[in-house]
Enzyme design. Sequence first.
Site, PDB file in Angstrom:
ATOM      1  N   PHE A  72     -49.311  -9.561 -36.020  1.00  0.00           N
ATOM      2  CA  PHE A  72     -50.546  -8.771 -36.009  1.00  0.00           C
ATOM      3  C   PHE A  72     -50.268  -7.299 -35.693  1.00  0.00           C
ATOM      4  O   PHE A  72     -51.165  -6.459 -35.767  1.00  0.00           O
ATOM      5  CB  PHE A  72     -51.538  -9.359 -35.006  1.00  0.00           C
ATOM      6  N   SER A 127     -50.101 -13.152 -22.896  1.00  0.00           N
ATOM      7  CA  SER A 127     -48.946 -13.354 -23.771  1.00  0.00           C
ATOM      8  C   SER A 127     -48.015 -12.146 -23.767  1.00  0.00           C
ATOM      9  O   SER A 127     -46.818 -12.279 -23.952  1.00  0.00           O
ATOM     10  CB  SER A 127     -49.411 -13.612 -25.207  1.00  0.00           C
ATOM     11  N   ASP A 186     -46.362 -22.873 -32.789  1.00  0.00           N
ATOM     12  CA  ASP A 186     -47.526 -22.331 -33.511  1.00  0.00           C
ATOM     13  C   ASP A 186     -47.305 -22.283 -35.026  1.00  0.00           C
ATOM     14  O   ASP A 186     -48.263 -22.234 -35.796  1.00  0.00           O
ATOM     15  CB  ASP A 186     -47.881 -20.918 -33.011  1.00  0.00           C
ATOM     16  N   ARG A 202     -40.432 -10.711 -23.492  1.00  0.00           N
ATOM     17  CA  ARG A 202     -41.786 -10.159 -23.306  1.00  0.00           C
ATOM     18  C   ARG A 202     -42.039  -9.809 -21.840  1.00  0.00           C
ATOM     19  O   ARG A 202     -42.770  -8.871 -21.532  1.00  0.00           O
ATOM     20  CB  ARG A 202     -42.842 -11.132 -23.830  1.00  0.00           C
ATOM     21  N   HIS A 241     -43.544 -12.244 -29.571  1.00  0.00           N
ATOM     22  CA  HIS A 241     -43.585 -13.487 -30.345  1.00  0.00           C
ATOM     23  C   HIS A 241     -43.049 -13.304 -31.761  1.00  0.00           C
ATOM     24  O   HIS A 241     -43.552 -13.900 -32.719  1.00  0.00           O
ATOM     25  CB  HIS A 241     -45.006 -14.054 -30.378  1.00  0.00           C
ATOM     26  N   ARG A 260     -40.864 -14.617 -27.310  1.00  0.00           N
ATOM     27  CA  ARG A 260     -41.522 -15.514 -26.375  1.00  0.00           C
ATOM     28  C   ARG A 260     -40.588 -16.392 -25.551  1.00  0.00           C
ATOM     29  O   ARG A 260     -40.853 -16.618 -24.362  1.00  0.00           O
ATOM     30  CB  ARG A 260     -42.485 -16.403 -27.159  1.00  0.00           C
ATOM     31  N   GLU A 297     -57.162  -5.685 -34.520  1.00  0.00           N
ATOM     32  CA  GLU A 297     -55.886  -4.963 -34.472  1.00  0.00           C
ATOM     33  C   GLU A 297     -55.918  -3.654 -35.250  1.00  0.00           C
ATOM     34  O   GLU A 297     -55.283  -2.670 -34.858  1.00  0.00           O
ATOM     35  CB  GLU A 297     -54.756  -5.861 -34.992  1.00  0.00           C
TER      36      GLU A 297
END
Lengths: 281, 317
Positions: B86, B40, B120, B13, B112, B170, B61
């Site tokens: 998303f 992020s 998560d 990322r 991610h 990530r 989104e």
Amino acid sequence: MPRLEELQDLTTQVRRDILRMVHKVNSGHPGGSLGCAEFFVALYNEIMELNEGFDMDGKGEDLFFLSNGHISPVFYSVLARSGYFSVDELNTFRLINSRLQGHPTTHEGLPGIRIASGSLGQGLSVAIGAATAKKLNKDSNLVYSLHGDGELQEGQNWEAIMYASAKKVDNIIATIDLNGQQIDGATDTVLPMGSIRAKFEAFGWEVLDIEEGNNLEAIIAGLKKAKTMTGNGKPVCVLLHTVMGNGVDFMMHTHAWHGKAPNDEQLEKALAQNPETLGDY
Amino acid sequence: MKKYIDQGKNDTRSGFGAGLTELGRTNPNVVALCADLIGSLKMDQFIKENPERFFQIGIAEANMMGIAAGLTIGGKIPFTGTFANFSTGRVYDQIRQSIAYSNKNVKICASHAGVTLGEDGATHQILEDLGLMKMLPGMVVINPCDYNQTKAATIAIADYEGPVYLRFGRPKVANFTAVDQKFEIGKALHLTEGTDVTIVATGHLVWEALIAAETLESQGISAEVINIHTIKPLDANAIINSVKKTGCIVTAEEHNILGGLGESVARVLATNHPTPQEFVGTNDTFGESGTPEELMDKYGLNNKAIVNAVVKVIKRK
């Protein structure tokens, strides 16, 4: 011939186009198309500043996005009769290998179309994006969009409505076709939405009603007023009060003709109420 | 066997963020959108340098995808940023109609991805995104393997006209490809030459494939490792030519084996050069909470899993 009379003749011809297009393929959406005939005629002939020809980016001209893509017949008819493509091509509506798909698309390269629509609730976001690009490009022209009232049941609209006021997208005029009907019945029966005006106002928009949404003079005056409301830090919403199926007595005030084509006899009756003016395609 | 050196662990990322920053300096049409995940997605520097070309959409989104589609009308090149979940499943119809079918020049940048999101858990660990996106007509699908390649890919997609899905992640992983590499969409990279088995890997599994190849070498097995960063369009010739030499293949990806890179490779081989194949990936399952390393191990997404698959596939020759 006075200008208004010309536009009335054009509207009558557009109604004939709509009826003949859906009749030929025994499918399509005449109700909402007929209800918005005057709006499209006014928009493309009296309101929007348009360049000659068509290019996707539309710099230095006004843009229009149809969110409720199922009323493609009225869009196609008015685009053809505004010179975007030949009126003869209306003959190909919904046929195989046609640029006039059931719902509008850029995929076949039809001039005048800038986004695919049909799956509901997406057009306002696209219009906001295009309006934002105009601001980045220092282009002072406006972005217009049209949405069904039932379509407001899609949640993405409210994301977009919230965004446009928060980010002061004030170069957009979004019109809601308030005909009070959707496929399964009256909007107040299917899913009552309360006051659409109050909702837009609560979300920070300027709201203008055009009570006579099938009256050319009222639409032109209303949209001209809406133009004066742009550029003041708020997006502008026009609530266009229309009658679904307008201009064909047996199609009016009902959701029955939302997505149903007339048969031969019904077509004849409907066309008799709208005599040929500019010539059928 | 050619050896690769980790220049220092880094997250893909951040490669995206660095690429976007460079684009901000070199391409005035590039604009960026984010749905409340600036940090992020490592978009901070682009925003700092180009505040007028950044659009904070909020947690919306669907609206972000539509606005991105609209921004292309007028010549902008929008890069959307949010998590892979998303960026795809949540907004599939918006991408399908307003971006893919409308052929809009939107770059959907998705962080991610996969189980290496870690703690998560499964709500955020999408393992279906490559499949969702590769099924959309006209969509280019790219999953780079390290920081340098992600940066190069980010810069390269701005010059490509059309919708692109760019997937990254990530965790900090080995950074082993060249700093100044030129990224060619749709072009496979031969990382090692080999004669006994072809290993085709994408994303975080490429480094694992290189470790696996070293282990295999010590066992006397010569592995040809190919980095497929572009899942669509797929470099069919590179794959076919390699298996003509090796006679078997293992595909490796941080994705469900249903719908991922492996199935694309299987289709190419079934129609051109039928070849024994084993699949390293998740098998029709959701992920769960845990550290990236624990999850890679539990779900069979590491060098050990690749070695096991190679041993199995060689027996099938």
